[in-house]
Design a protein around this motif. Structure first.
Motif: not given
Length: 438
Positions: A68-83
């Protein structure tokens, strides 16, 4: 509640090790806090590793579900980790985040039909870098921020919450986060490892007493004294707290004192080296009663240092069912096998990140109209109760009523597993995960 501090024959400083990471219950916020305060932690959690050759039912495509593929303009979501930092390497969480987003975009229609675009930042356990990551999320115009495992969560969180951007994370012991009812959502109950688990085991054993052997640092003692004891008292269970200094190599004297006092259920809270001493001390004095412990007790070091006969039957808390074959781990395996690279599915930190990302996507659902921080906040607050991805059947709801005293918490209860003769988890039971009212 009685607090006993028994003199030790030898007390050493904690050995330098990398900070504890969320293994079976590390997502347990208060447990993580008490171990971090001790300046010690577990290594490569043996109690969390999926045994080699575990059979799986169904194909990868079945586990992933229909496309069920997404289409259109992307929605930006932040992900913060320790790395990757000086004392730890949690870079797996960034790789899992990328794999999970690919899965969500191809099989779960992204976010309301539009693809999710990640904006990632790492902190290396540096508070200044944590603040920089929080500010960067605002500058990048993200719609929400998801926080993985990190020791500087409050530094990240402060600028983001001030900007009224929704924040979702696995667990935290920070009071400000737990009490935020505006825009913070925490996916694990902070009370489960230290309160609900020993109480549940005491009820199963028809015991009216719990004796807690706990690492003697302020965070651990205060967590049990201020939170656990009042709850246990209300439930009619007496609690004796035996505080032992970190680094105590031989805990036989403490174990002898515990065993001689009709302890009921023995609960152990500390890192792996602490628990090794406690478990071997109890074995040395012939204690045969029920033992329960925080998940950080069980690592590869524990499996090597404690006989399997001693570990067999120990009850361990959990928020994720790593170590067994079940629908949650099958789906996670399929995601990392299909979309990931250099991801060891037996490392619980990876499943933590999958749960946060997939849980966020499930909570937000299909927003009608513009997708903004405000519409995302409303969607999460108004979500119906549903299963938390990767959590072995636990359900969550983020309307502020799961744990009223800490309105940011979205989940009640957790999972309990009993160790087998090799110190590995058997099956997981959902405990205390009662429905959250409207």
């Amino acid at each position: 509640m009685r607090l006993l501090r028994i003199p030790t024959r030898r007390s050493a400083r904690p050995r330098g090790r990398r900070p504890a990471r969320p293994q079976l219950a590390t997502a347990a916020a208060m447990t993580a806090a008490l171990l971090a305060a001790a300046g010690c932690g577990g290594g490569g959690g043996g109690g969390d590793e999926r045994p080699a050759g575990v059979p799986t039912d169904g194909s990868t495509s079945q586990a992933l579900g229909p496309r069920a593929a997404a289409t259109g303009a992307p929605i930006r979501i932040g992900v913060v980790t320790e790395g990757k930092g000086a004392f730890s390497d949690l870079s797996i969480q960034g790789r899992v985040a990328e794999a999970t987003v690919r899965y969500l975009n191809e099989h779960r229609s992204g976010l309301s039909g539009r693809p999710i675009e990640l904006v990632q930042c790492t902190t290396q356990t540096d508070p200044a870098k944590g603040t920089d990551c929080g500010n960067r999320m605002i500058e990048e115009g993200v719609t929400a921020v998801l926080i993985g495992t990190t020791g500087v969560v409050e530094s990240i969180w402060q600028p983001i919450v001030a900007a009224k951007i929704p924040v979702m994370l696995y667990g935290s012991s920070d009071v400000a986060l737990l009490h935020d009812s505006a825009s913070t959502f925490i996916l694990s109950s902070p009370n489960f490892p230290l309160v609900e688990l020993p109480l549940q085991i005491a009820r199963q054993e028809h015991a009216n007493r719990i004796t807690s052997i706990v690492i003697d640092v302020p965070a651990a003692v205060s967590a049990l004294t201020d939170v656990a004891v009042p709850t246990l008292r209300k439930a009619g269970v007496e609690n004796t707290l035996v505080a032992v200094p970190p680094g105590t190599a031989d805990m036989t004297p403490q174990a002898q004192s515990v065993a001689s006092r009709h302890p009921g259920v023995v609960f152990i809270a500390g890192n792996d080296s602490f628990c090794i001493s406690a478990l071997n001390g109890l074995k040395a004095v012939g204690y045969t009663g029920k033992i329960t412990a925080v998940s950080e007790c069980v690592t590869d070091a524990t499996l090597k240092a404690v006989p399997g006969a001693t570990l067999k039957g120990v009850a361990i808390s959990s928020y994720s069912p790593i170590g067994t074959d079940n629908p949650s781990t099958r789906r996670y395996d399929a995601v990392v096998d299909t979309y990931g690279k250099d991801i060891d599915p037996s490392v619980a930190d990876g499943l933590v990140m999958f749960t946060v990302l997939a849980g966020f996507q499930a909570a937000v659902g299909h927003i009608a109209g513009d997708i903004t921080p405000q519409s995302v906040l409303a969607a999460i607050r108004n979500m119906p109760e549903q299963e938390l991805p990767g959590a072995g059947g636990l359900k969550f709801r983020c309307n502020g009523k799961a744990v009223p005293d800490t309105p940011a918490v979205c989940t009640r209860g957790g999972l309990v597993t009993t160790l087998d003769g090799a110190g590995r988890p058997t099956t997981y039971e959902v405990v205390g995960n009662t429905p959250v009212a409207d």
